[in-house]
Every structure is written in structure tokens, then in C-alpha cells.
Design an enzyme around this catalytic site. Structure first.
Site, PDB file in Angstrom:
ATOM      1  N   CYS A   1      29.637  17.330  40.534  1.00 15.22           N
ATOM      2  CA  CYS A   1      30.056  17.732  41.886  1.00 15.22           C
ATOM      3  C   CYS A   1      29.363  19.050  42.220  1.00 15.22           C
ATOM      4  CB  CYS A   1      31.573  17.919  41.904  1.00 15.22           C
ATOM      5  SG  CYS A   1      32.246  18.603  43.425  1.00 15.22           S
TER       6      CYS A   1
ATOM      7  N   SER B   1      30.630  21.643  43.227  1.00 17.21           N
ATOM      8  CA  SER B   1      31.416  22.780  42.720  1.00 17.21           C
ATOM      9  C   SER B   1      30.974  23.180  41.306  1.00 17.21           C
ATOM     10  CB  SER B   1      32.913  22.460  42.714  1.00 17.21           C
ATOM     11  OG  SER B   1      33.359  22.226  44.030  1.00 17.21           O
TER      12      SER B   1
ATOM     13  N   CYS C   1      37.798  14.082  41.661  1.00 22.47           N
ATOM     14  CA  CYS C   1      37.446  15.136  42.641  1.00 22.47           C
ATOM     15  C   CYS C   1      36.871  14.556  43.916  1.00 22.47           C
ATOM     16  CB  CYS C   1      36.492  16.198  42.097  1.00 22.47           C
ATOM     17  SG  CYS C   1      36.135  17.403  43.415  1.00 22.47           S
TER      18      CYS C   1
ATOM     19  N   HIS D   1      34.563  18.780  36.198  1.00 20.88           N
ATOM     20  CA  HIS D   1      35.954  18.606  36.662  1.00 20.88           C
ATOM     21  C   HIS D   1      36.217  17.252  37.318  1.00 20.88           C
ATOM     22  CE1 HIS D   1      33.772  19.847  40.235  1.00 20.88           C
ATOM     23  NE2 HIS D   1      34.747  19.369  40.965  1.00 20.88           N
TER      24      HIS D   1
ATOM     25  N   HIS E   1      28.159  25.311  41.796  1.00 26.45           N
ATOM     26  CA  HIS E   1      28.620  26.621  42.268  1.00 26.45           C
ATOM     27  C   HIS E   1      28.944  27.552  41.089  1.00 26.45           C
ATOM     28  CE1 HIS E   1      28.460  25.461  46.334  1.00 26.45           C
ATOM     29  NE2 HIS E   1      29.682  25.030  46.539  1.00 26.45           N
TER      30      HIS E   1
HETATM   31  P1  CND Z   1      26.477  17.951  48.198  1.00 28.47           P
HETATM   32  O1  CND Z   1      25.573  19.061  47.876  1.00 28.47           O
HETATM   33  O2  CND Z   1      26.265  16.614  47.559  1.00 28.47           O
HETATM   34  O3  CND Z   1      26.513  17.704  49.781  1.00 28.47           O
HETATM   35  C1  CND Z   1      26.340  18.741  50.734  1.00 28.47           C
HETATM   36  C2  CND Z   1      25.514  18.186  51.892  1.00 28.47           C
HETATM   37  O4  CND Z   1      25.415  19.222  52.898  1.00 28.47           O
HETATM   38  C3  CND Z   1      24.090  17.794  51.532  1.00 28.47           C
HETATM   39  O5  CND Z   1      23.832  16.460  51.950  1.00 28.47           O
HETATM   40  C4  CND Z   1      23.219  18.805  52.286  1.00 28.47           C
HETATM   41  O6  CND Z   1      21.985  18.252  52.740  1.00 28.47           O
HETATM   42  C5  CND Z   1      24.113  19.171  53.453  1.00 28.47           C
HETATM   43  N1  CND Z   1      23.811  20.473  54.071  1.00 28.47           N
HETATM   44  C6  CND Z   1      23.436  21.627  53.453  1.00 28.47           C
HETATM   45  N2  CND Z   1      23.272  22.611  54.381  1.00 28.47           N
HETATM   46  C7  CND Z   1      23.551  22.060  55.590  1.00 28.47           C
HETATM   47  C8  CND Z   1      23.571  22.560  56.917  1.00 28.47           C
HETATM   48  N3  CND Z   1      23.286  23.843  57.188  1.00 28.47           N
HETATM   49  N4  CND Z   1      23.902  21.722  57.929  1.00 28.47           N
HETATM   50  C9  CND Z   1      24.190  20.406  57.682  1.00 28.47           C
HETATM   51  N5  CND Z   1      24.199  19.882  56.426  1.00 28.47           N
HETATM   52  C10 CND Z   1      23.890  20.700  55.404  1.00 28.47           C
HETATM   53  O7  CND Z   1      27.952  18.493  47.851  1.00 28.47           O
HETATM   54  P2  CND Z   1      29.350  17.744  47.581  1.00 28.47           P
HETATM   55  O8  CND Z   1      29.529  16.656  48.559  1.00 28.47           O
HETATM   56  O9  CND Z   1      29.497  17.498  46.123  1.00 28.47           O
HETATM   57  O10 CND Z   1      30.348  18.956  47.913  1.00 28.47           O
HETATM   58  C11 CND Z   1      30.396  19.480  49.243  1.00 28.47           C
HETATM   59  C12 CND Z   1      31.208  20.759  49.268  1.00 28.47           C
HETATM   60  O11 CND Z   1      32.557  20.456  48.928  1.00 28.47           O
HETATM   61  C13 CND Z   1      30.736  21.803  48.256  1.00 28.47           C
HETATM   62  O12 CND Z   1      30.843  23.092  48.829  1.00 28.47           O
HETATM   63  C14 CND Z   1      31.740  21.658  47.131  1.00 28.47           C
HETATM   64  O13 CND Z   1      31.841  22.820  46.364  1.00 28.47           O
HETATM   65  C15 CND Z   1      32.973  21.385  47.941  1.00 28.47           C
HETATM   66  C16 CND Z   1      34.131  20.840  47.163  1.00 28.47           C
HETATM   67  C17 CND Z   1      35.393  21.153  47.610  1.00 28.47           C
HETATM   68  C18 CND Z   1      36.491  20.673  46.918  1.00 28.47           C
HETATM   69  C19 CND Z   1      37.861  20.954  47.424  1.00 28.47           C
HETATM   70  O14 CND Z   1      38.823  20.607  46.730  1.00 28.47           O
HETATM   71  N6  CND Z   1      38.018  21.521  48.623  1.00 28.47           N
HETATM   72  C20 CND Z   1      36.311  19.892  45.793  1.00 28.47           C
HETATM   73  N7  CND Z   1      35.066  19.603  45.376  1.00 28.47           N
HETATM   74  C21 CND Z   1      33.966  20.039  46.035  1.00 28.47           C
HETATM   75 ZN    ZN Z   2      34.502  18.755  42.955  1.00 27.46          ZN
END
Ligand code: CND
Ligand code: ZN
Ligand code: ZN
Length: 375
Positions: free
Chosen positions: A47, A49, A175, A68, A52
Site C-alpha cells: 500500500c 502507506s 487495508c 499492514h 510513506h
Molecule cells: P497509489 O499511489 O496507488 O495511488 C495514488 C494515485 O494518485 C496514483 O494513481 C497517482 O497517479 C495519483 N496522483 C498523484 N498525484 C496526483 C495529483 N496531483 N492529482 C491527481 N492524481 C494524482 O496509492 P494508494 O491507492 O495505495 O493510496 C492512496 C492514499 O491513501 C495514500 O496517501 C495512502 O497513504 C492513503 C491510505 C489511507 C488509508 C486510510 O486509512 N485513510 C489507508 N491506506 C492508505
Molecule cells: Zn494502507
């Protein structure tokens, strides 16, 4: 020969410091103490995260074993564990559910006060680690540390699931899937016939789209700067996809025009302040709901004009899709088994655990949605 009560020597992907590749090391995993569970990992997803942790957006102590989003089998349990037993199929939970704190007792709260996110100590609940490598203790991550052949979690951080469930798929319920899906169906409470905008079409964003569709949204607009993500987004339910780089004007204005004054529900699933503001601004000023799902650096603040909310908008955020983890994960697995939602479209790559760095390269280069590592 039973391994219960003994130290297990196995392989784990150790992150020794920030911005470095994962290093596959021989580690020792101590037996579970009271109210702890040792798990033999079968699969783990990658993921954003976890990335990160590598880049420092999420604070961690080092060396650490990250990961995770996984599935495994209980190897042994510590004293007093009553809810799982050796041989059970389980999903580790990065948000625990102690069942006793004020959040767990509240019908809506899911951010259990025993969580390891707010003040990451990188240890078990008793303040110590179960991992050592080269004679040094290695820190835990979010109470899960799934990038290891064996891990130890607290009993409040594990859910027993259907013995027939395919771990190489349902690990995503640990997740990515649950976070995105719950953001739509549980946090935003997307309504029938509504218009939604999802910023970020990674594994979590696509799961938000699946949730919007399940809730009956009529229009689901995917937003991403990588147009290679559009086909998959449409496959899971997006009705349109747009790239902010194709427009002169700010993307919130494009979305306001497309929706005749603002979308009903918007989701930021990237983790950048600029897109969090764009997602807020693109939702209808009086009744729009915007949900922050992406994780941004906890050391940076975002300023906003309160008038944006005084007009009536709702701005929310949630971890793990607002779901109470131990209660919901077994139910979501059952829903998957009953074919209520798909997980296959989210899985683009499957690699052996040892190729973990290749899996992260695929994520960073935008080529994968989810890579599943198998042990
Ligand atoms: P992933 O990196 O696969 O997806 C992010 C997407 O955003 C990609 O397709 C990028 O091309 C796109 N992107 C990047 N910059 C921009 C922009 N400026 N405008 C438009 N699109 C853009 O990530 P993921 O899907 O695994 O995770 C997404 C987020 O969710 C990430 O920050 C992660 O840390 C977070 C997350 C949150 C939680 C929670 O519980 N809230 C749990 N897990 C992950
Ligand atoms: Zn996650
Ligand atoms: Zn709790």
C-alpha cells in the site's frame, strides 16, 4: 514439530533507514506474550502507506518491519487469547478494536484508542518488540508488520475470517479495499443517483469507486494525472475520467461545471494538500460532502477559508473507511465470498516476497495498482 513457545528464525524485509531499499534479512521472532498472537504470513499487499514509511511522510522508528495489508494463519497464541487459535485464517488489523475504549463503545467510532498511529512507539502494547535482527531489536509498524514470514500482533489487532477465503485476494480487505469502499458507503454515505468525484485512482481510490457504485451513484468521475489508470477505473465503475493536466483552469472548476454547480461527494485518495483543497472546493457548497482518505505528512498544516464550510459543506476524514476493524473484516470477507464486490481488478501483480523492492518500484512508477507478495 511444533514451534509454539519457541523463537522462530525466518526472513523479513527490514527497513534500516529512511529512503533506502528493503533488505531481506534473517530475523528472530519471539513467541507471543499474553494476549498476543503469532501469525505465519501467507500474502501481503503493498500500500502507498508503506511507501510513506520509506519516504518519511509517516513517522516510524528504525529499523522497522513495515506492511499492514495481509493474510495469514495463526501459528501460536499467548496466554489468555480466546478469540483465535492455531490454524485459524486471519487478517491483521492496523487499527485495533479493543472493545473497551470510548471510541470502540461509540456506535460510529473506529479509531480505537489503542491504535499505533497517533503516537507510534513501534512496539507491542507492553512497550517491547518481538523482532530482533543481528542482535538488535527491530521496531513494529502499526501493530501489524506484515513484511515478515512470521509476525506477532495483539489479539485486539487480528480478525478471524472464513477458512475458505482466498488469502491472496482478501488480504486487500486488511487495508486498501476496506479503506476506499468504507469511505464511500460508511463515511460519506453516498446516496442513490448522486454525482461523485474520486481524486487518485490507486488501489484505495478504485475501492472508493467500487463503494460509490455499490451505493448507487449515477456519475462517478475519476481524477488522476496518470491516464494509464483510467481504463481500470472505468472497469470498476467510473463513468468518466479526467486528467487535471489537460485543463488550463483549476480542476475544481472543471468538476463544478461538469456537475452543474458541484459534486455531491468527493474523495481525496492521494495525500496532497493541494488535491485535498481541490476535492473540498469541487463539492457543492451547501450540501456537498468531501472525505480525506489520503495520508499527508503530519508535520505540515493546511490553511483554509472557514466560509467554505459555513455555506454548508461537510469535510470529513477517516482511517480504514470508518469500519470497526474486528467486527467488520470478517463480514467484508463474507460479502466478498458472496460476490457482493470484486477484488480481482485491484490486483495487477503477484510477486514472491523476496522481490518486495520490485513491487515498490511498480507502485512508485505508477505501473501497478496492487502488488501481492506471496510467502
Ligand atoms: P497509489 O499511489 O496507488 O495511488 C495514488 C494515485 O494518485 C496514483 O494513481 C497517482 O497517479 C495519483 N496522483 C498523484 N498525484 C496526483 C495529483 N496531483 N492529482 C491527481 N492524481 C494524482 O496509492 P494508494 O491507492 O495505495 O493510496 C492512496 C492514499 O491513501 C495514500 O496517501 C495512502 O497513504 C492513503 C491510505 C489511507 C488509508 C486510510 O486509512 N485513510 C489507508 N491506506 C492508505
Ligand atoms: Zn494502507
Ligand atoms: Zn478501543
Amino acid at each position: 514439530m511444533s514451534t509454539a513457545g519457541k523463537v522462530i528464525k525466518c526472513k523479513a524485509a527490514v527497513l534500516w533507514e529512511l529512503q533506502k531499499p528493503f533488505s531481506i534479512e534473517d530475523v528472530e521472532v519471539a513467541p507471543p506474550k499474553a494476549h498476543e498472537v503469532r501469525i505465519k504470513m501467507v500474502t501481503t499487499g503493498i500500500c502507498r502507506s508503506d511507501d510513506h514509511v520509506v519516504n518519511g511522510t509517516i513517522f516510524s522508528h528504525f529499523p522497522v518491519i513495515a506492511g499492514h495489508e495481509a493474510g495469514g494463519i495463526v501459528e501460536s497464541v499467548g496466554e489468555g487469547v480466546t478469540t483465535v487459535k492455531p490454524g485459524d485464517k486471519v487478517i491483521p488489523l492496523f487499527i485495533p478494536q479493543c472493545g473497551k475504549c470510548s471510541t470502540c463503545k461509540h456506535p460510529e467510532g473506529n479509531y480505537c484508542l489503542k491504535n499505533a498511529m497517533g503516537m507510534p512507539r513501534g512496539t507491542m502494547q507492553d512497550g517491547t518488540s518481538r523482532f530482533t535482527c543481528k542482535g538488535k531489536p527491530v521496531y513494529h509498524f502499526l501493530g501489524t508488520s506484515t513484511f515478515s514470514q512470521y509476525t506477532v500482533v495483539n489479539e485486539i489487532s487480528v480478525a478471524k475470517i472464513d477458512a475458505a477465503a482466498p488469502l491472496e485476494k482478501v488480504c486487500l480487505i486488511g487495508c486498501g479495499f476496506t479503506t476506499g469502499y468504507g469511505s464511500a458507503v460508511k463515511v460519506a454515505k453516498v446516496t442513490q443517483g448522486s454525482t461523485c468525484a474520486v481524486f487518485g485512482l490507486g488501489g484505495v481510490g478504485l475501492s472508493a469507486i467500487i463503494g460509490c457504485k455499490a451505493a448507487g451513484a449515477a456519475r462517478i468521475i475519476g481524477v488522476d494525472i496518470n491516464k494509464d489508470k483510467f481504463a481500470k477505473a472505468k472497469e470498476v465503475g467510473a463513468t468518466e475520467c479526467i486528467n487535471p493536466r489537460d485543463y488550463e483552469k483549476p480542476i475544481q472548476e472543471v468538476l463544478q461545471e461538469m456537475s452543474g454547480g458541484g459534486v455531491d461527494f468527493s474523495f481525496e485518495v492521494i495525500g496532497q494538500h493541494e488535491t485535498m483543497m481541490a476535492a473540498l472546493l469541487c463539492c457543492q457548497e451547501s450540501y456537498g460532502v468531501s472525505v480525506i482518505v489520503g495520508v499527508s505528512s503530519s508535520s505540515q498544516e493546511l490553511s483554509m477559508n472557514p466560509m467554505l464550510l459555513l455555506s454548508g459543506r461537510t469535510w470529513k476524514g477517516a482511517i480504514f473507511g470508518g469500519f470497526k476493524s474486528r467486527d467488520s473484516v470478517p463480514k467484508l470477507v463474507a460479502d466478498f465470498m458472496a460476490k457482493k464486490f470484486p477484488l480481482d481488478p485491484l490486483i495487477t501483480h503477484v510477486l514472491p516476497f523476496e522481490k518486495i523492492n520490485e513491487g515498490f518500484d511498480l507502485l512508485r512508477s505508477g505501473k501497478s495498482i496492487r502488488t501481492i507478495l506471496t510467502f
